[in-house]
Design a protein around this motif. Structure first.
Motif, PDB file in Angstrom:
ATOM      1  N   LEU A 148       0.827  -1.209   0.000  1.00  0.00           N
ATOM      2  CA  LEU A 148       0.000   0.000   0.000  1.00  0.00           C
ATOM      3  C   LEU A 148       0.862   1.261   0.000  1.00  0.00           C
ATOM      4  CD1 LEU A 148      -2.815  -1.038   2.510  1.00  0.00           C
ATOM      5  CD2 LEU A 148      -2.975  -0.882   0.019  1.00  0.00           C
ATOM      6  N   VAL A 149       1.950   1.243   0.760  1.00  0.00           N
ATOM      7  CA  VAL A 149       2.832   2.410   0.813  1.00  0.00           C
ATOM      8  C   VAL A 149       3.504   2.630  -0.540  1.00  0.00           C
ATOM      9  CG1 VAL A 149       4.954   3.326   1.829  1.00  0.00           C
ATOM     10  CG2 VAL A 149       3.231   2.258   3.289  1.00  0.00           C
ATOM     11  N   ILE A 150       4.004   1.553  -1.146  1.00  0.00           N
ATOM     12  CA  ILE A 150       4.653   1.673  -2.457  1.00  0.00           C
ATOM     13  C   ILE A 150       3.676   2.228  -3.488  1.00  0.00           C
ATOM     14  CG2 ILE A 150       5.633   0.358  -4.375  1.00  0.00           C
ATOM     15  CD1 ILE A 150       6.892  -1.512  -2.312  1.00  0.00           C
ATOM     16  N   MET A 151       2.455   1.715  -3.500  1.00  0.00           N
ATOM     17  CA  MET A 151       1.468   2.185  -4.464  1.00  0.00           C
ATOM     18  C   MET A 151       1.064   3.632  -4.186  1.00  0.00           C
ATOM     19  SD  MET A 151      -1.000  -1.044  -5.406  1.00  0.00           S
ATOM     20  CE  MET A 151      -1.516  -1.408  -3.732  1.00  0.00           C
ATOM     21  N   ALA A 152       1.014   4.020  -2.906  1.00  0.00           N
ATOM     22  CA  ALA A 152       0.672   5.408  -2.570  1.00  0.00           C
ATOM     23  C   ALA A 152       1.751   6.365  -3.068  1.00  0.00           C
ATOM     24  CB  ALA A 152       0.500   5.540  -1.057  1.00  0.00           C
ATOM     25  N   VAL A 165      -4.160   5.676 -10.551  1.00  0.00           N
ATOM     26  CA  VAL A 165      -4.729   4.458  -9.971  1.00  0.00           C
ATOM     27  C   VAL A 165      -4.168   3.213 -10.652  1.00  0.00           C
ATOM     28  CG1 VAL A 165      -6.838   3.101  -9.680  1.00  0.00           C
ATOM     29  CG2 VAL A 165      -6.851   5.557  -9.186  1.00  0.00           C
ATOM     30  N   LEU A 166      -4.175   3.197 -11.975  1.00  0.00           N
ATOM     31  CA  LEU A 166      -3.777   1.996 -12.712  1.00  0.00           C
ATOM     32  C   LEU A 166      -2.267   1.772 -12.700  1.00  0.00           C
ATOM     33  CD1 LEU A 166      -4.600  -0.379 -14.475  1.00  0.00           C
ATOM     34  CD2 LEU A 166      -4.518   1.144 -16.469  1.00  0.00           C
ATOM     35  N   THR A 167      -1.489   2.820 -12.881  1.00  0.00           N
ATOM     36  CA  THR A 167      -0.032   2.656 -12.962  1.00  0.00           C
ATOM     37  C   THR A 167       0.582   2.147 -11.655  1.00  0.00           C
ATOM     38  OG1 THR A 167       0.136   4.322 -14.708  1.00  0.00           O
ATOM     39  CG2 THR A 167       2.136   3.846 -13.453  1.00  0.00           C
ATOM     40  N   PRO A 168       0.186   2.622 -10.466  1.00  0.00           N
ATOM     41  CA  PRO A 168       0.726   2.023  -9.237  1.00  0.00           C
ATOM     42  C   PRO A 168       0.400   0.532  -9.115  1.00  0.00           C
ATOM     43  CG  PRO A 168      -0.250   4.142  -8.747  1.00  0.00           C
ATOM     44  CD  PRO A 168      -0.605   3.839 -10.167  1.00  0.00           C
ATOM     45  N   ILE A 169      -0.780   0.126  -9.565  1.00  0.00           N
ATOM     46  CA  ILE A 169      -1.120  -1.305  -9.530  1.00  0.00           C
ATOM     47  C   ILE A 169      -0.189  -2.085 -10.456  1.00  0.00           C
ATOM     48  CG2 ILE A 169      -2.903  -3.000 -10.096  1.00  0.00           C
ATOM     49  CD1 ILE A 169      -4.989  -0.923  -9.268  1.00  0.00           C
ATOM     50  N   TYR A 191       4.437  -0.589 -18.849  1.00  0.00           N
ATOM     51  CA  TYR A 191       3.504  -1.711 -18.897  1.00  0.00           C
ATOM     52  C   TYR A 191       4.085  -2.885 -19.676  1.00  0.00           C
ATOM     53  CZ  TYR A 191      -0.189   1.325 -17.039  1.00  0.00           C
ATOM     54  OH  TYR A 191      -0.956   2.151 -16.255  1.00  0.00           O
ATOM     55  N   SER A 192       4.889  -2.606 -20.707  1.00  0.00           N
ATOM     56  CA  SER A 192       5.534  -3.673 -21.467  1.00  0.00           C
ATOM     57  C   SER A 192       6.447  -4.497 -20.570  1.00  0.00           C
ATOM     58  CB  SER A 192       6.342  -3.088 -22.628  1.00  0.00           C
ATOM     59  OG  SER A 192       5.497  -2.444 -23.563  1.00  0.00           O
ATOM     60  N   LEU A 193       7.155  -3.819 -19.681  1.00  0.00           N
ATOM     61  CA  LEU A 193       8.025  -4.515 -18.739  1.00  0.00           C
ATOM     62  C   LEU A 193       7.212  -5.388 -17.781  1.00  0.00           C
ATOM     63  CD1 LEU A 193      10.980  -4.815 -17.918  1.00  0.00           C
ATOM     64  CD2 LEU A 193      10.686  -2.848 -16.394  1.00  0.00           C
ATOM     65  N   VAL A 194       6.037  -4.905 -17.402  1.00  0.00           N
ATOM     66  CA  VAL A 194       5.157  -5.683 -16.518  1.00  0.00           C
ATOM     67  C   VAL A 194       4.686  -6.953 -17.214  1.00  0.00           C
ATOM     68  CG1 VAL A 194       2.985  -5.688 -15.232  1.00  0.00           C
ATOM     69  CG2 VAL A 194       4.395  -3.623 -15.283  1.00  0.00           C
TER      70      VAL A 194
END
Length: 263
Positions: free
Chosen positions: A29-33, A92-96, A152-155
């Motif tokens: 949660l902290v990383i995504m925040a 919202v989407l990029t942190p996920i 996103y390609s790396l993901v």
């Protein structure tokens, strides 16, 4: 006496497991925040405004680009999603997606023993390594036009390789879905020229290792490799690549001619 010690050890073990899980959740949660804050604070650039023009619709615009300029269909389509949607989509989407990358990278490092070995500090370390290792982290994950293409390609490629990492550890590893993993291969292969080929070669390396050891390749592994090869081929063989190359060559000739005249 031994029975009492065994009974008392069970609650302690359960409590320790819950504490570890809670720390992992908190760290995620902290990383995504943190990622969300940087994404929200990153201003739009000129490329963002130009890339956000999708008068014919997202899909039609992307197909047109595939035919007339670039084969990176998956990455550029996701960039258009970030640019065409509401302002909150990127934060919202990029942190996920970044958290999926960090988790996937951690699983690649730990292998099949991840359930016993995973701790919160692994995720912190992986997130830090990704931040430091990428030469232009802001371009990859904060700049909207570049995020879908590079980040996103790396993901996609990292998540695609996780089952192969588990298979490298355990010959009897099974992936539900079987042939459906071809879709994961297409996403990984059609993501980016360098990343897609790297993912394909890595999967082929694991398959060769397992083939030599056991003489068999499961359906899901073969389907994933076939999908990655198909995706990469679709990207590299796009008609738009030839159009862009001709346009760049023409500009180069004009620049050369202008330089000759000037001299």
């Amino acid at each position: 006496m031994q029975h009492q010690n065994s009974s008392s050890a069970k609650p302690y073990s359960s409590s320790s497991s819950n504490f570890r899980r809670n720390r992992i959740v908190l760290v995620c949660l902290v990383i995504m925040a943190v990622m969300s804050w940087f994404c929200a604070m990153t201003p739009w650039l000129s490329d963002d405004y130009a890339f956000a023009k999708n008068g014919a619709g997202l899909w039609a615009t992307q197909v047109k680009e595939y035919m007339e300029w670039s084969g990176k269909f998956v990455g550029h389509y996701m960039s258009r999603v970030l640019l065409s949607g509401p302002e909150w989509v990127h934060p919202v989407l990029t942190p996920i997606m970044f958290m999926l990358l960090v988790t996937g990278g951690t699983l690649l490092a730990l292998g099949t023993q991840w359930r016993e070995r995973l701790h919160a500090w692994h995720l912190v370390m992986m997130a830090g390594l990704v931040w430091i290792a990428l030469p232009a982290f802001g371009t990859v994950f904060f700049w909207r036009t570049g995020t879908g293409d590079y980040g996103y390609s790396l993901v996609w490629a990292t998540l695609f390789l996780v089952p192969y990492r588990m298979w490298a550890d355990r010959d009897d590893f099974r992936l539900p879905g079987g042939a459906l993993f071809v879709l994961g291969g297409i996403l990984a292969g059609w993501s980016n020229e360098n990343v897609g080929m790297l993912a394909l070669l890595t999967a082929l390396g694991v398959a060769a290792f397992r083939w030599r050891a056991s003489g068999r390749v499961p359906l899901w592994a073969g389907a994933g490799i076939a999908g990655a090869a198909l995706g990469w081929t679709m990207m590299m063989a796009a008609p738009g690549n030839a159009v862009r190359l001709a346009a760049v060559a023409a500009l180069g000739q004009l620049a050369f001619a202008a330089g000759t005249v000037t001299d």
